[in-house]
Design a protein around this motif. Structure first.
Motif, short mmCIF file in Angstrom:
data_model
loop_
_atom_site.label_atom_id
_atom_site.label_comp_id
_atom_site.label_asym_id
_atom_site.label_seq_id
_atom_site.Cartn_x
_atom_site.Cartn_y
_atom_site.Cartn_z
N PHE A 94 -1.22 33.24 109.03
CA PHE A 94 0.21 33.50 108.83
C PHE A 94 0.45 34.90 109.36
CE2 PHE A 94 3.59 35.32 106.21
CZ PHE A 94 4.61 34.42 106.47
N VAL A 95 1.21 35.00 110.44
CA VAL A 95 1.47 36.29 111.08
C VAL A 95 2.93 36.62 110.89
CG1 VAL A 95 1.40 37.57 113.25
CG2 VAL A 95 -0.31 35.82 112.79
N ARG A 96 3.18 37.87 110.49
CA ARG A 96 4.57 38.30 110.25
C ARG A 96 4.70 39.75 110.65
NH1 ARG A 96 8.58 37.52 105.47
NH2 ARG A 96 10.39 38.36 106.50
N ASN A 111 4.86 52.92 114.31
CA ASN A 111 6.05 53.77 114.18
C ASN A 111 7.35 52.97 114.23
OD1 ASN A 111 5.73 53.13 116.87
ND2 ASN A 111 6.28 55.16 117.61
N GLN A 112 7.28 51.64 114.46
CA GLN A 112 8.49 50.82 114.52
C GLN A 112 8.50 49.64 113.53
OE1 GLN A 112 9.25 49.58 118.54
NE2 GLN A 112 8.88 51.62 119.37
N ARG A 113 7.35 49.19 113.09
CA ARG A 113 7.31 47.99 112.25
C ARG A 113 6.01 47.90 111.46
NH1 ARG A 113 5.96 43.45 116.79
NH2 ARG A 113 4.62 44.80 117.98
N VAL A 114 5.97 46.93 110.56
CA VAL A 114 4.76 46.59 109.81
C VAL A 114 4.35 45.20 110.26
CG1 VAL A 114 3.81 46.10 107.53
CG2 VAL A 114 5.44 47.97 107.81
N LEU A 115 3.08 45.08 110.66
CA LEU A 115 2.54 43.80 111.12
C LEU A 115 1.45 43.36 110.16
CD1 LEU A 115 1.87 45.10 114.69
CD2 LEU A 115 3.68 43.52 114.14
N TYR A 116 1.42 42.07 109.86
CA TYR A 116 0.30 41.57 109.08
C TYR A 116 -0.03 40.15 109.46
CZ TYR A 116 4.09 40.08 105.93
OH TYR A 116 5.24 39.57 105.40
N SER A 117 -1.31 39.86 109.37
CA SER A 117 -1.83 38.53 109.64
C SER A 117 -2.74 38.17 108.48
CB SER A 117 -2.62 38.54 110.96
OG SER A 117 -3.23 37.29 111.17
N ILE A 118 -2.50 37.02 107.88
CA ILE A 118 -3.24 36.59 106.71
C ILE A 118 -3.96 35.29 107.03
CG2 ILE A 118 -3.05 35.89 104.30
CD1 ILE A 118 -0.43 37.51 104.20
N GLY A 119 -5.27 35.25 106.83
CA GLY A 119 -6.02 34.03 106.99
C GLY A 119 -6.71 33.93 108.34
#
Length: 160
Positions: free
Chosen positions: A95-97, A82-90
């Motif tokens: 790569f976490v953003r 409800n506050q942000r979009v999180l993603y982790s790739i690999g």
């Protein structure tokens, strides 16, 4: 998947990259090479040991690539809160953003033929006409887009 949520933050939607990422052209090529080693070995009367060795090397490489693809799929995720979009790739060096929802003005989705057929696509986060980072091969991209757009402030959005 380990998430560090902020106070009063709730997970709204989770997705991963599509399972289609497991089947790469390199893996298919190595499978063909393994079968080719057996066929060519029979045609030219190679000894059984040479055929088994060539097919075994190709099969070992296929398993290594399938393992690498599986770990990439298993360790890559995208989460909407409800506050942000999180993603982790690999998985080896992920790569976490995270992107705060107030930074996103719109989301675009790109899909090719296989993407429309198998329900995956590339998601583009837009902020004031700048693309923040495209996420490729994401499963259920339009559902993801719908959840994020429903959380955005309508005054901040450029349009759907």
């Amino acid at each position: 998947m380990h998430l560090s949520l902020l106070p009063n933050e709730k997970v709204i939607f989770k997705t991963r990259v599509h399972l289609f990422t497991l089947f790469q052209w390199k893996t298919s090529l190595l499978l063909v090479m393994g079968f080719g080693a057996v066929i060519v070995g029979d045609m030219y009367s190679f000894t059984d040991m040479v055929i088994v060795f060539l097919a075994g090397v190709a099969l070992l490489l296929v398993f290594i690539m399938l393992f690498e693809s599986f770990m990439y799929w298993f360790k890559t995720y995208v989460v909407v809160t409800n506050q942000r979009v999180l993603y982790s790739i690999g998985w080896i060096s992920p790569f976490v953003r995270e992107i705060s929802l107030n930074r996103i003005s719109d989301i675009s989705v790109g899909q090719g033929f296989f993407g429309r057929t198998l329900n995956f696509g590339t998601i583009f986060f837009n902020q004031d006409q700048d693309v923040l980072l495209p996420l490729s091969m994401i499963a259920q991209p339009y559902v993801f887009r719908q959840y994020v757009l429903s959380l955005l402030d309508p005054k901040c959005r450029t349009g759907t």
